[in-house]
Write an enzyme that holds these catalytic residues in place. Structure first.
Site, mmCIF file in Angstrom:
data_model
loop_
_atom_site.group_PDB
_atom_site.id
_atom_site.type_symbol
_atom_site.label_atom_id
_atom_site.label_comp_id
_atom_site.label_asym_id
_atom_site.label_seq_id
_atom_site.Cartn_x
_atom_site.Cartn_y
_atom_site.Cartn_z
ATOM 1 C CE1 TYR A 51 -4.173 1.102 -0.347
ATOM 2 C CE2 TYR A 51 -4.529 -0.987 0.770
ATOM 3 C CZ TYR A 51 -4.998 0.069 -0.001
ATOM 4 O OH TYR A 51 -6.293 0.075 -0.418
ATOM 5 C CD GLU A 53 -4.685 5.475 0.392
ATOM 6 O OE1 GLU A 53 -4.651 6.287 1.329
ATOM 7 O OE2 GLU A 53 -5.670 4.776 0.133
ATOM 8 C CG ASP A 197 -7.424 10.038 -24.783
ATOM 9 O OD1 ASP A 197 -6.487 9.215 -24.802
ATOM 10 O OD2 ASP A 197 -8.579 9.738 -24.415
ATOM 11 C CB THR A 224 -3.944 3.231 -22.317
ATOM 12 O OG1 THR A 224 -3.846 3.074 -23.733
ATOM 13 C CG2 THR A 224 -5.289 3.837 -21.968
ATOM 14 C CE LYS A 227 -6.768 1.521 -25.762
ATOM 15 N NZ LYS A 227 -6.834 2.291 -24.507
ATOM 16 N NE ARG A 233 -6.880 -3.896 -19.345
ATOM 17 C CZ ARG A 233 -7.214 -3.847 -20.635
ATOM 18 N NH1 ARG A 233 -6.732 -4.707 -21.485
ATOM 19 N NH2 ARG A 233 -8.044 -2.921 -21.066
HETATM 20 N N1 DSN Z 1 -11.745 0.220 -24.832
HETATM 21 C C1 DSN Z 1 -10.771 1.082 -25.428
HETATM 22 C C2 DSN Z 1 -10.683 0.850 -26.896
HETATM 23 O O1 DSN Z 1 -10.903 -0.268 -27.277
HETATM 24 O O2 DSN Z 1 -10.403 1.761 -27.653
HETATM 25 C C3 DSN Z 1 -11.055 2.474 -25.141
HETATM 26 O O3 DSN Z 1 -11.532 2.603 -23.860
#
Ligand code: DSN
Length: 416
Positions: A51, A53, A197, A224, A227, A233
């Site tokens: 933990y 925080e 984004d 993110t 990807k 993730r």
């Molecule tokens: N779920 C993601 C995507 O597939 O683009 C976006 O949140």
């Protein structure tokens, strides 16, 4: 230690089944990838026990001397990778990263511009069913009807008419390069903050294939890590020094509790991997593969939104190919054939978002497993064959056999 015995057969059998599915079927979901063994190792490490925080040097719990170094390493690697002044690596997901930015910079009811969902935008860019659309006054811009690319006239007109506090760029289903400079210029004209984004294209930016919004003047870039960036993730935020304190406070204690330290560690691994020279080659191959897949699909008579791709994905509009074939029907048939992708709205889609008229098809995962342009031609042909033969189980079985054979030569986790 008194670890439970016997081994949890039920759960681990399911994980084995998922490894088998990933090894034997084709993964074309544009937001997915295969992480490296090092990323998996960090994600599965004892850091999950901790933990912490707060932030390095300012925690609410003891015993964080190692965790502080892990988070510092992740932050330093993130800022170096993208040339940013500050990084927050704690967001559990891209949606959390976006909501934290809004919490840090907006008051409830403030006006924001964002790309409309059916034009390629994300739920967190102001969809009425998402907290972003419920808490803030999002005004949408879209793509042109002529070339289906971002309509900067619309962005500027909306900005002048609505005087937003923030302009959000970036997309979840858009296949072209997004130039941040016109967004920056419009934001300056109306005195708005500019957030990009980069959830989908962070790996293409890190790999030098797409312009870097940080270098092009974005005040904030969210992304993110799972990807095109090929990490665990999770989400992250880059921002200027001037915004750093507000952003950090919005992530914690504003929105989240304790960070997922094992995931923060895995993000550090992914940033390290993305900084290696070979990652540039990987990012270039993602783009080349998407172009090859686009060419194959178009050659089989499928209409591509905007006519093609500059990034990791292709958006197919099925309406002219077969008016009865919704995105959902197509996705279900492809699932049976061992080809995983998702149905997606196309610009001005007459069907609702859970049915849709399109397919979103991405190349990050197949590129990681070593497939190239020849395999993209094969996959394009198999997708077409499945769509045409969707009611014929022999055809579906034949495609599935071909998919299994293709995957045998490119198994992502052969030793699992
Ligand atoms: N779920 C993601 C995507 O597939 O683009 C976006 O949140």
């Amino acid at each position: 230690m008194p670890w439970p015995e016997p081994h949890d057969h039920d759960l681990f059998t399911l994980i084995d089944r998922e490894v088998d599915r990933q090894n034997r079927t084709v993964q074309l979901i544009a937001s997915e990838n295969f992480t490296s063994p090092a990323v998996l190792r960090a994600t599965g490490s004892v850091l999950t026990n901790k933990y912490s925080e707060g932030y390095p040097g300012k925690r609410y719990y003891g015993g964080n001397e190692v965790i502080d170094s892990v988070e510092d390493l992740a932050r330093d690697r993130a800022t170096a990778l993208f040339g940013a002044e500050h990084a927050n690596v704690q967001p559990h997901a891209g949606a959390n990263a976006n909501m934290a930015v809004y919490l840090a910079t907006l008051e409830v009811g403030d006006t924001v511009l964002g790309l409309r969902l059916d034009q390629g935008g994300h739920l967190t860019h102001g969809s009425p069913v998402n907290a972003s659309g419920r808490l803030y006054n999002f005004v949408s811009y879209g793509v042109t009807t002529s070339d289906e690319r971002i309509d900067f006239d619309q962005v500027r007109e909306a900005a002048l008419a609505h005087r937003p506090k923030m302009i959000v760029a970036g997309a979840t289903a858009y296949s072209r390069i997004i130039d941040s400079r016109p967004f920056r210029a419009i934001a300056d004209e109306v005195g708005a903050l500019f957030m990009f984004d980069a959830a989908h294209i962070a790996g293409l930016i890190a790999g030098g294939q797409h312009p870097n919004p940080v270098e092009q003047g974005a005040d904030i870039m969210t992304f993110t890590t799972h990807k095109t960036l090929r990490g665990p993730r999770g989400g992250a935020i880059l921002c200027t020094k001037a915004l750093a304190e507000r952003i950090d406070k919005a992530v914690f204690p504003g929105l989240q509790g304790g960070p997922l330290d094992h995931v923060v560690a895995a993000k550090a691994v992914a940033f390290f991997e993305a900084a290696q020279p070979e990652f540039k080659d990987y990012a270039a191959r993602i783009v080349a593969n998407a172009a090859a897949l686009a060419e194959s699909l178009a050659g089989h008579g499928l209409r591509l939104v905007s006519g093609g791709t500059d990034n990791h994905l292709v958006l197919v509009d099925l309406r002219s190919f077969d008016a009865d074939l919704s995105g959902k029907k197509a996705r279900l048939a492809l699932d049976r054939a061992g080809i995983s992708l998702n149905e997606n709205t196309v610009p001005d889609d007459p069907r609702p978002p859970y049915i849709t008229s399109g397919l979103r098809i991405g190349t990050p995962a197949v590129t990681t497993q070593g497939m190239g342009e020849a395999e993209m031609a094969t996959i394009g042909a198999l997708i077409h064959r499945t769509l045409v033969g969707r009611d014929d189980e022999h055809e579906i079985a034949a495609v599935r056999a071909a998919v299994n054979e293709l995957c045998e030569a490119f198994t992502p986790y052969p030793d699992a």
